[in-house]
Design an enzyme around this catalytic site. Structure first.
Site, PDB file in Angstrom:
ATOM      1  N   LYS A  77      46.228  63.038  12.500  1.00  0.00           N
ATOM      2  CA  LYS A  77      45.904  61.648  12.187  1.00  0.00           C
ATOM      3  C   LYS A  77      44.983  61.570  10.968  1.00  0.00           C
ATOM      4  O   LYS A  77      44.190  62.464  10.695  1.00  0.00           O
ATOM      5  CB  LYS A  77      45.228  60.979  13.390  1.00  0.00           C
ATOM      6  CG  LYS A  77      46.181  60.796  14.573  1.00  0.00           C
ATOM      7  CD  LYS A  77      47.246  59.758  14.245  1.00  0.00           C
ATOM      8  CE  LYS A  77      48.357  59.697  15.282  1.00  0.00           C
ATOM      9  NZ  LYS A  77      49.303  60.813  15.209  1.00  0.00           N
ATOM     10  N   ASP A  78      45.095  60.445  10.280  1.00  0.00           N
ATOM     11  CA  ASP A  78      44.379  60.202   9.030  1.00  0.00           C
ATOM     12  C   ASP A  78      42.866  60.315   9.220  1.00  0.00           C
ATOM     13  O   ASP A  78      42.310  59.824  10.197  1.00  0.00           O
ATOM     14  CB  ASP A  78      44.730  58.803   8.516  1.00  0.00           C
ATOM     15  CG  ASP A  78      44.485  58.659   7.032  1.00  0.00           C
ATOM     16  OD1 ASP A  78      43.325  58.777   6.620  1.00  0.00           O
ATOM     17  OD2 ASP A  78      45.453  58.407   6.291  1.00  0.00           O
TER      18      ASP A  78
END
EC number: 5.4.99.27
Length: 359
Positions: A77-78
Site C-alpha cells: 500500500k501507498d
C-alpha cells in the site's frame, strides 16, 4: 526502446489539486474471503500512515520478535496515504501485541484464521480521495467525466509506484535481465525486473489506446496505414460500441476473474465486453504465459521480450464500481470514493478525470 507516455480516452482538461497525503487519500483493502475466527494464524486489521507496507511489517515483526517473512500480507500500500490493510502472523504472538504502540500504526481488529495471508488474497481496494480547488465549471466537468467512467471503465496502466521516484527503475530492470547489472538482494532484483515488465505492458497499452483513438477519427483502412498494419487487420473494429477496440486474436478473461480464451467471433465478444461480462488482457512478458494471436499479436509482439521470469496476463481495461461523490462548494472540495479490482491504481481514475495529455 523509448518510453511512451500513457494515453487516455477523453480529450478534456480538468484542473484540480490532489495531494497524496493521509488527509486527502485513503485506501482500504477488501478481503477475498471472511476469516474463520479459529486457527493458528492471527489476522490483524491495521491502519497506517506515512510509511510503506514493508516498514509497517518491520515495526510489528521487530516488536513481537519474528522475521518479516513469517508474516503475511495481501498487497503493498501507498506510503503517502492513510491505508487500512490486513496482515497475519502466528497466533502464539497475540499477547505480545497487547503492548504494541506506534504513532503511525494502529491495530483496529484481530481475528484468528486457518491460513497465512498470501499476496493477492484481495477482492479489491476501496479508495477515498479529496480533490481541491474545484470551482463550478470544473465540478460540472468532473461530474460528466465520472459518468463516462461509470459507464465505460478506465485503462489499467501500472502506476508510477512501479517505476520509482525518477520513473526509470525499468532501466535497471532491463540491465539486470540483459546481464549488464548485478544486484545480490533477491527482492530488489525481482522488483526492478518486474518494473521492466510493467514498462513493456504500459507501452503496449498506450499503443492499443492510440489505435482506439485513431478508429474514432479514421477509417479502418486509414488506421491500418497509420499503425503500419496489414490490410484488413482491423476489420470489424470501428463498428464496435465500446471505446477500447478488440482485435482478432485478443486474449480475454471473464470479468472480474475467470478463464482465459482467444477472441474468434469479434462482434460477439465485443458485445460481451461492452456489457462488462469479459475484458481484454495484455501481456506481462515472460515464461509460462500465453500469447495473443492474429491481429492482436502484431501489436503485442512489439512489446514482448524473452526473459527468465514468469509472465502473466493482466486486464487491459477495468471497471470502476461503487462510485460516490460529494461536492463541498464553500471549500471547493470534490470528495470521491470508488472501488477497483486488486492490482489496479487510483491514478488511472484520476488521470482520466484530469484529462492527462495523450502522448
Amino acid at each position: 526502446m523509448t518510453s511512451r507516455k500513457p494515453i487516455y480516452p477523453l480529450n478534456i482538461k480538468n484542473e484540480f489539486v490532489f495531494n497524496t497525503s493521509p488527509r486527502d487519500f485513503t485506501v482500504e483493502e477488501i478481503p477475498l474471503y471472511e476469516f474463520t475466527g479459529e486457527g493458528e494464524h492471527l489476522v490483524l486489521k491495521v491502519r497506517k500512515k506515512e510509511m510503506t507496507t514493508w516498514e509497517m511489517l518491520d515495526a510489528i515483526s521487530n516488536h513481537v520478535g519474528i522475521r518479516r517473512r513469517d508474516m503475511g500480507y495481501a498487497g503493498l500500500k501507498d506510503k503517502h496515504a492513510m491505508t487500512i490493510q490486513y496482515i497475519s502472523l502466528p497466533a502464539k504472538f497475540e499477547e505480545k501485541l497487547d503492548a504494541f504502540s506506534h504513532e503511525k500504526i494502529k491495530i483496529l481488529d484481530k481475528v484468528r484464521h486457518n491460513n497465512k495471508i498470501r499476496v493477492g488474497h484481495l477482492k479489491g481496494n476501496r479508495f477515498e480521495i479529496r480533490l481541491k480547488k474545484v470551482l463550478g465549471v470544473q465540478k460540472d466537468k468532473l461530474d460528466s467525466v465520472l459518468k463516462w467512467i461509470k459507464a465505460n471503465g478506465v485503462p489499467n496502466y501500472f502506476g508510477n509506484q512501479r517505476f520509482g521516484t525518477d520513473g526509470n527503475n525499468w532501466v535497471d530492470g532491463k540491465k539486470l535481465l540483459d546481464g549488464k547489472l548485478k544486484i545480490r538482494d533477491r527482492k530488489t532484483k525481482e522488483f526492478l525486473m518486474g518494473s521492466y515488465q510493467s514498462y513493456l505492458f504500459n507501452n503496449w497499452l498506450s499503443k492499443r489506446m492510440e489505435l482506439s483513438l485513431l478508429l474514432q477519427e479514421f477509417s479502418e483502412a486509414d488506421a491500418e496505414k497509420l499503425m503500419k498494419l496489414p490490410a484488413s487487420a482491423l476489420k470489424g473494429t470501428k463498428e464496435q460500441k465500446q471505446f477500447f477496440k478488440l482485435l482478432e486474436g485478443d486474449l480475454m478473461m471473464h470479468y472480474p476473474y475467470g478463464r482465459l480464451f482467444e477472441v474468434e467471433e469479434l462482434a460477439k465478444e465485443a458485445e460481451r465486453f461492452a456489457s462488462k461480462d469479459i475484458a481484454p488482457t495484455g501481456l506481462i512478458p515472460g515464461t509460462r504465459t500465453k500469447r495473443a494471436g492474429g491481429a492482436a499479436r502484431l501489436i503485442e509482439e512489439m512489446f514482448d521480450e524473452e526473459m527468465k521470469m514468469n509472465g502473466a496476463r493482466r486486464y487491459a481495461w477495468i471497471q470502476v464500481t461503487d462510485i460516490k461523490k460529494n461536492y463541498i462548494e464553500e471549500r471547493a472540495h470534490y470528495e470521491l470514493s470508488f472501488t477497483l479490482p486488486k492490482g489496479s491504481y487510483a491514478t488511472n481514475v484520476l488521470d482520466v478525470l484530469r484529462g492527462a495529455p495523450a502522448g
